[in-house]
Design a protein around this motif. Structure first.
Motif, mmCIF file in Angstrom:
data_model
loop_
_atom_site.group_PDB
_atom_site.id
_atom_site.type_symbol
_atom_site.label_atom_id
_atom_site.label_comp_id
_atom_site.label_asym_id
_atom_site.label_seq_id
_atom_site.Cartn_x
_atom_site.Cartn_y
_atom_site.Cartn_z
ATOM 1 N N ALA A 1 -1.770 49.494 44.205
ATOM 2 C CA ALA A 1 -1.323 49.546 45.600
ATOM 3 C C ALA A 1 -1.066 48.141 46.105
ATOM 4 C CB ALA A 1 -2.388 50.219 46.469
ATOM 5 N N ARG A 2 0.012 47.985 46.806
ATOM 6 C CA ARG A 2 0.247 46.742 47.528
ATOM 7 C C ARG A 2 0.608 47.120 48.959
ATOM 8 N NH1 ARG A 2 4.780 43.063 45.388
ATOM 9 N NH2 ARG A 2 6.146 44.329 46.674
ATOM 10 N N LEU A 3 -0.175 46.605 49.894
ATOM 11 C CA LEU A 3 -0.010 46.949 51.297
ATOM 12 C C LEU A 3 0.392 45.700 52.055
ATOM 13 C CD1 LEU A 3 -0.459 49.547 52.932
ATOM 14 C CD2 LEU A 3 -2.768 48.751 53.418
ATOM 15 N N THR A 4 1.437 45.824 52.857
ATOM 16 C CA THR A 4 1.900 44.694 53.669
ATOM 17 C C THR A 4 1.884 45.100 55.135
ATOM 18 O OG1 THR A 4 3.334 43.836 51.930
ATOM 19 C CG2 THR A 4 3.830 43.144 54.179
ATOM 20 N N PHE A 5 1.293 44.240 55.965
ATOM 21 C CA PHE A 5 1.304 44.439 57.416
ATOM 22 C C PHE A 5 2.047 43.281 58.048
ATOM 23 C CE2 PHE A 5 -0.376 43.227 61.538
ATOM 24 C CZ PHE A 5 -0.257 44.405 62.254
ATOM 25 N N GLU A 6 2.925 43.601 58.986
ATOM 26 C CA GLU A 6 3.598 42.558 59.754
ATOM 27 C C GLU A 6 3.361 42.830 61.237
ATOM 28 O OE1 GLU A 6 7.711 42.164 58.676
ATOM 29 O OE2 GLU A 6 7.187 40.987 56.886
#
Lengths: 148, 81
Positions: free
Chosen positions: A44-49
């Motif tokens: 899993a790779r999670l990105t928050f902006e």
């Protein structure tokens, strides 16, 4: 330990991401020949902006001005990330936060988390942001559009 | 002894300065710095209920001793992200 914290002047754009940060600005693609036995490979790779909203308390703004107590902010973010990484067994956490003015719709915070499984990545993301907003010395001041 | 305390955000605006000085007895503890800030800088007194003191870039406990070379900062309510 795979933790990286960077404070960036102005908004976070793909060009503002350090070249050696390990952050991909393009969608992930599976490797052509994925080694099935690599134990640390992320599932899993999670990105928050975090983006600047166009108003504060109903008043339009020109920008948010971020003040950062740099050495402590970096240390606090590293400390929070390290604790989450160890507790949840994450593979990496990369954080970029803006300093100075960021205009509406621009990005002021980007967090990338990789983990073996989605559950710990999602948990870590929520907890990191909660702790950032409580314990990291960064302040934002709105620059209102209706003040000369 | 006289020590300098960095200010940010609302506290810097209240004091109209990026730092203030406090006069404290020799070999003070963090709690002495807090007491001195409230007593010697009335503009900050309302902030002391929620603000935390940092020593050398980490939040400090009230019983921690303070050295003359320490970097002190008053950390009010933060709003990053």
């Amino acid at each position: 330990m795979n933790i990286r914290v960077t404070i960036i002047d102005g908004p976070i754009t793909p060009s503002a991401v350090p070249a050696d940060s390990g952050i991909s600005t393009t969608p992930a693609r599976p490797p052509a020949t994925a080694p099935p036995t690599v134990p640390a490979a992320p599932g899993a790779r999670l990105t928050f902006e975090g983006l600047v909203r166009p108003d504060e308390d109903g008043r339009p703004i020109l920008a948010l001005d971020y003040q950062v107590y740099d050495p402590m902010a970096t240390r606090q973010m590293e400390s929070i990330a390290r604790a989450l990484l160890e507790e949840l067994g994450l593979l990496s956490i990369t954080i970029l936060h803006s300093r100075g003015q960021v205009r509406p719709a621009q990005c002021s915070l980007r967090i990338d988390i990789t983990a073996r499984h989605r559950a710990e990545a999602i948990t870590a993301m929520a907890r990191f942001i909660d702790q950032l907003k409580r314990d990291v010395p960064i302040w934002k001041t709105p620059i209102f559009a209706d003040i000369g | 002894m006289t020590l300098r305390v960095l200010l940010f955000g609302a506290e810097a605006r209240l004091a109209a300065a990026p730092a203030v000085q406090v006069h404290v007895p020799d070999r003070p503890l963090i709690r002495d710095i807090r007491d001195a800030l409230a007593a010697q800088h009335p503009a900050l007194s309302a902030s002391m209920a929620h603000a935390r003191l940092a020593r050398n870039h980490a939040f400090a406990n009230p019983d921690e001793p303070v050295s003359p070379d320490d970097e002190l900062a008053l950390i009010g309510l933060v709003s990053g992200g």
